[in-house]
Design a protein around this motif. Sequence first.
Motif, PDB file in Angstrom:
ATOM      1  N   ILE A   1       0.721  -1.093   0.079  1.00  0.00           N
ATOM      2  CA  ILE A   1      -0.035   0.088   0.022  1.00  0.00           C
ATOM      3  C   ILE A   1       0.985   1.365  -0.016  1.00  0.00           C
ATOM      4  CG2 ILE A   1      -0.056  -0.152   2.597  1.00  0.00           C
ATOM      5  CD1 ILE A   1      -3.021   1.354   2.139  1.00  0.00           C
ATOM      6  N   LEU A   2       0.374   2.278  -0.584  1.00  0.00           N
ATOM      7  CA  LEU A   2       0.901   3.454  -0.498  1.00  0.00           C
ATOM      8  C   LEU A   2      -0.076   4.661  -0.090  1.00  0.00           C
ATOM      9  CD1 LEU A   2       3.098   5.953  -1.417  1.00  0.00           C
ATOM     10  CD2 LEU A   2       1.944   5.777  -3.821  1.00  0.00           C
ATOM     11  N   VAL A   3       0.372   5.346   1.108  1.00  0.00           N
ATOM     12  CA  VAL A   3      -0.207   6.349   1.682  1.00  0.00           C
ATOM     13  C   VAL A   3       0.037   7.681   1.418  1.00  0.00           C
ATOM     14  CG1 VAL A   3      -1.379   6.848   3.713  1.00  0.00           C
ATOM     15  CG2 VAL A   3      -0.729   4.520   3.520  1.00  0.00           C
ATOM     16  N   LEU A   4      -0.922   8.326   0.808  1.00  0.00           N
ATOM     17  CA  LEU A   4      -0.676  10.028   0.215  1.00  0.00           C
ATOM     18  C   LEU A   4      -1.083  10.755   1.620  1.00  0.00           C
ATOM     19  CD1 LEU A   4      -1.676  10.051  -3.347  1.00  0.00           C
ATOM     20  CD2 LEU A   4       0.600   9.174  -2.440  1.00  0.00           C
ATOM     21  N   GLY A   5      -0.080  11.372   2.197  1.00  0.00           N
ATOM     22  CA  GLY A   5      -0.444  12.363   3.537  1.00  0.00           C
ATOM     23  C   GLY A   5      -0.139  11.446   4.590  1.00  0.00           C
ATOM     24  N   GLY A   6       0.729  10.704   4.712  1.00  0.00           N
ATOM     25  CA  GLY A   6       1.008   9.832   5.803  1.00  0.00           C
ATOM     26  C   GLY A   6       0.806  10.304   7.275  1.00  0.00           C
ATOM     27  N   ALA A   7       1.123  11.637   7.560  1.00  0.00           N
ATOM     28  CA  ALA A   7       1.587  12.369   8.513  1.00  0.00           C
ATOM     29  C   ALA A   7       0.166  12.911   9.092  1.00  0.00           C
ATOM     30  CB  ALA A   7       2.560  13.394   8.677  1.00  0.00           C
ATOM     31  N   GLY A   8      -0.785  12.956   8.444  1.00  0.00           N
ATOM     32  CA  GLY A   8      -2.197  13.654   8.824  1.00  0.00           C
ATOM     33  C   GLY A   8      -3.070  12.880   9.886  1.00  0.00           C
ATOM     34  N   GLY A   9      -4.096  13.247  10.318  1.00  0.00           N
ATOM     35  CA  GLY A   9      -4.987  12.547  10.932  1.00  0.00           C
ATOM     36  C   GLY A   9      -5.647  11.289  10.530  1.00  0.00           C
ATOM     37  N   VAL A  10      -6.018  11.154   9.300  1.00  0.00           N
ATOM     38  CA  VAL A  10      -6.213   9.915   8.607  1.00  0.00           C
ATOM     39  C   VAL A  10      -5.245   9.047   8.189  1.00  0.00           C
ATOM     40  CG1 VAL A  10      -7.662   8.838   6.811  1.00  0.00           C
ATOM     41  CG2 VAL A  10      -8.565  10.977   7.896  1.00  0.00           C
ATOM     42  N   GLY A  11      -4.419   9.660   7.397  1.00  0.00           N
ATOM     43  CA  GLY A  11      -3.220   8.959   6.908  1.00  0.00           C
ATOM     44  C   GLY A  11      -2.273   8.231   7.951  1.00  0.00           C
ATOM     45  N   SER A  12      -2.142   8.878   9.243  1.00  0.00           N
ATOM     46  CA  SER A  12      -1.384   8.269  10.471  1.00  0.00           C
ATOM     47  C   SER A  12      -2.042   7.042  10.749  1.00  0.00           C
ATOM     48  CB  SER A  12      -1.110   9.262  11.392  1.00  0.00           C
ATOM     49  OG  SER A  12      -2.193   9.884  11.972  1.00  0.00           O
ATOM     50  N   LEU A  13      -3.221   6.700  10.674  1.00  0.00           N
ATOM     51  CA  LEU A  13      -4.337   5.816  11.044  1.00  0.00           C
ATOM     52  C   LEU A  13      -4.253   4.639  10.128  1.00  0.00           C
ATOM     53  CD1 LEU A  13      -6.538   7.794  13.426  1.00  0.00           C
ATOM     54  CD2 LEU A  13      -5.281   5.814  14.380  1.00  0.00           C
TER      55      LEU A  13
ATOM     56  N   VAL B   1      -2.534  -1.439  -3.501  1.00  0.00           N
ATOM     57  CA  VAL B   1      -3.478  -0.332  -2.939  1.00  0.00           C
ATOM     58  C   VAL B   1      -2.875   1.058  -2.751  1.00  0.00           C
ATOM     59  CG1 VAL B   1      -4.954   0.366  -0.971  1.00  0.00           C
ATOM     60  CG2 VAL B   1      -4.861  -1.903  -1.711  1.00  0.00           C
ATOM     61  N   VAL B   2      -3.498   1.995  -3.024  1.00  0.00           N
ATOM     62  CA  VAL B   2      -3.229   3.489  -2.905  1.00  0.00           C
ATOM     63  C   VAL B   2      -4.307   4.326  -2.005  1.00  0.00           C
ATOM     64  CG1 VAL B   2      -2.371   5.862  -3.708  1.00  0.00           C
ATOM     65  CG2 VAL B   2      -1.798   3.650  -4.889  1.00  0.00           C
ATOM     66  N   TYR B   3      -4.089   4.779  -0.755  1.00  0.00           N
ATOM     67  CA  TYR B   3      -5.127   5.304  -0.218  1.00  0.00           C
ATOM     68  C   TYR B   3      -4.483   7.057  -0.159  1.00  0.00           C
ATOM     69  CZ  TYR B   3      -8.419   6.300   3.585  1.00  0.00           C
ATOM     70  OH  TYR B   3      -9.464   6.742   4.269  1.00  0.00           O
ATOM     71  N   ASP B   4      -5.517   7.851  -0.719  1.00  0.00           N
ATOM     72  CA  ASP B   4      -4.875   9.232  -0.980  1.00  0.00           C
ATOM     73  C   ASP B   4      -5.832   9.977   0.093  1.00  0.00           C
ATOM     74  OD1 ASP B   4      -4.812  11.683  -2.160  1.00  0.00           O
ATOM     75  OD2 ASP B   4      -6.572  11.399  -3.563  1.00  0.00           O
ATOM     76  N   ALA B   5      -5.218  10.389   0.918  1.00  0.00           N
ATOM     77  CA  ALA B   5      -5.633  11.140   1.865  1.00  0.00           C
ATOM     78  C   ALA B   5      -5.585  12.739   1.725  1.00  0.00           C
ATOM     79  CB  ALA B   5      -5.262  10.586   3.432  1.00  0.00           C
ATOM     80  N   VAL B   6      -4.960  13.171   0.584  1.00  0.00           N
ATOM     81  CA  VAL B   6      -4.710  14.513   0.279  1.00  0.00           C
ATOM     82  C   VAL B   6      -5.516  15.152  -0.835  1.00  0.00           C
ATOM     83  CG1 VAL B   6      -2.507  14.632   1.368  1.00  0.00           C
ATOM     84  CG2 VAL B   6      -2.637  13.836  -0.854  1.00  0.00           C
ATOM     85  N   GLY B   7      -6.247  14.444  -1.644  1.00  0.00           N
ATOM     86  CA  GLY B   7      -6.813  14.860  -2.971  1.00  0.00           C
ATOM     87  C   GLY B   7      -6.068  15.027  -4.077  1.00  0.00           C
ATOM     88  N   GLN B   8      -5.169  13.857  -4.395  1.00  0.00           N
ATOM     89  CA  GLN B   8      -4.317  13.724  -5.470  1.00  0.00           C
ATOM     90  C   GLN B   8      -4.695  12.486  -6.417  1.00  0.00           C
ATOM     91  OE1 GLN B   8      -0.326  14.118  -3.963  1.00  0.00           O
ATOM     92  NE2 GLN B   8      -0.716  16.219  -4.199  1.00  0.00           N
ATOM     93  N   SER B   9      -5.893  12.295  -6.522  1.00  0.00           N
ATOM     94  CA  SER B   9      -6.233  11.034  -7.128  1.00  0.00           C
ATOM     95  C   SER B   9      -5.688  10.897  -8.526  1.00  0.00           C
ATOM     96  CB  SER B   9      -7.984  10.616  -7.127  1.00  0.00           C
ATOM     97  OG  SER B   9      -8.637  11.504  -8.182  1.00  0.00           O
ATOM     98  N   ASP B  10      -5.874  12.176  -9.319  1.00  0.00           N
ATOM     99  CA  ASP B  10      -5.048  12.088 -10.600  1.00  0.00           C
ATOM    100  C   ASP B  10      -3.882  11.540 -10.663  1.00  0.00           C
ATOM    101  OD1 ASP B  10      -4.441  14.322  -9.233  1.00  0.00           O
ATOM    102  OD2 ASP B  10      -4.099  15.386 -11.112  1.00  0.00           O
ATOM    103  N   ARG B  11      -3.051  11.708  -9.718  1.00  0.00           N
ATOM    104  CA  ARG B  11      -1.631  11.122  -9.684  1.00  0.00           C
ATOM    105  C   ARG B  11      -1.607   9.721  -8.864  1.00  0.00           C
ATOM    106  NH1 ARG B  11       1.422  15.375  -6.111  1.00  0.00           N
ATOM    107  NH2 ARG B  11       3.251  13.968  -6.814  1.00  0.00           N
TER     108      ARG B  11
END
Length: 309
Positions: free
Chosen positions: A153-165, A216-226
């Motif tokens: 899995i790749l998590v975009l925005g891993g340090a944020g409230g959702v990404g860290s979880l 899996v890519v989990y986009d927690a920042v709003g960059q689904s085009d990337r």
Amino acid sequence: MKAWIYSEYGGVEVLKLESNVAVPEVKDDQVLIKVAAAALNPVDFKRRLGLIKATDSPLPIVPGHDVAGIVVKVGSQVKELKEGDEVYGDINEKALEKPKQLGSLAEYTVAEEKLLAVKPRNLDFVQAAALPLAIETAYEGLEKAGLSEGKSILVLGGAGGVGSLVIQLAKQVFGASRIAATSSTQKLEFLKSLGADLVIDYTKENFEDLPEKFDVVYDAVGQSDRAVKAVKEGGGVVTIFGPVTPPAIGFVVTSNGEFLKKLNPYLESGKVKAVLDPNGPFPFDKVNEAFSYLETNRATGKVVIFPIP
């Protein structure tokens, strides 16, 4: 009771601390909670800015989704919770569809029993308040994306409230074999501490240019085009903000106390931890300052309000 309230949409300046707000009535399926701590979420300020005006409840509004506190009254149809129980939850079943007029940034709030769980014994109210909306969003997104044991899995925005979880749940609950995550330079070590195997500094490299692709890519920042460029063929991409580029799917979490009950053992064992922003918690009379800080997008983990009088 005291509560933060706004009567018009706008910036933090529309928030007012009032001291004569009526304590809410409890419906049959609800409990009245003496709020001990409440957390702020991006959806709270997006709502205040009028971005969900079309489906919002009428003004004036007391903001706040996340709550931790003590049950002080129960409705006639409440089956499991009782007075004195320490509970936590996201009090709005749907964040964007008629969220409650009276949120959690108040001395008392009400919530349906099905949205709540008993607070894990080892967590204080601040830690518990930091979890519900973010951990439910993380969990539901991982399910929708099809993460399972042995997948990467790749998590975009891993340090944020959702990404860290997302990082923690991917590792501890879903059994991911490899976890990559993006953040700014100063938060890379934090990502490693959460369990990320590969950390990507988004200020220096583009994750979609890496030769490695992910299940899996989990986009927690709003960059689904990337994000869709970084997934393996047939893999899953979920996004929680902004426009959605197929094959990514967007979703808004449905608050569900059953998710929290399912995750409580991981919280009680310490395998999954609440991530609190080091600048917090903010006292109740500084809610406007806490929102101003959250809106800079510089928070690490969750911004929590505590104590609440």
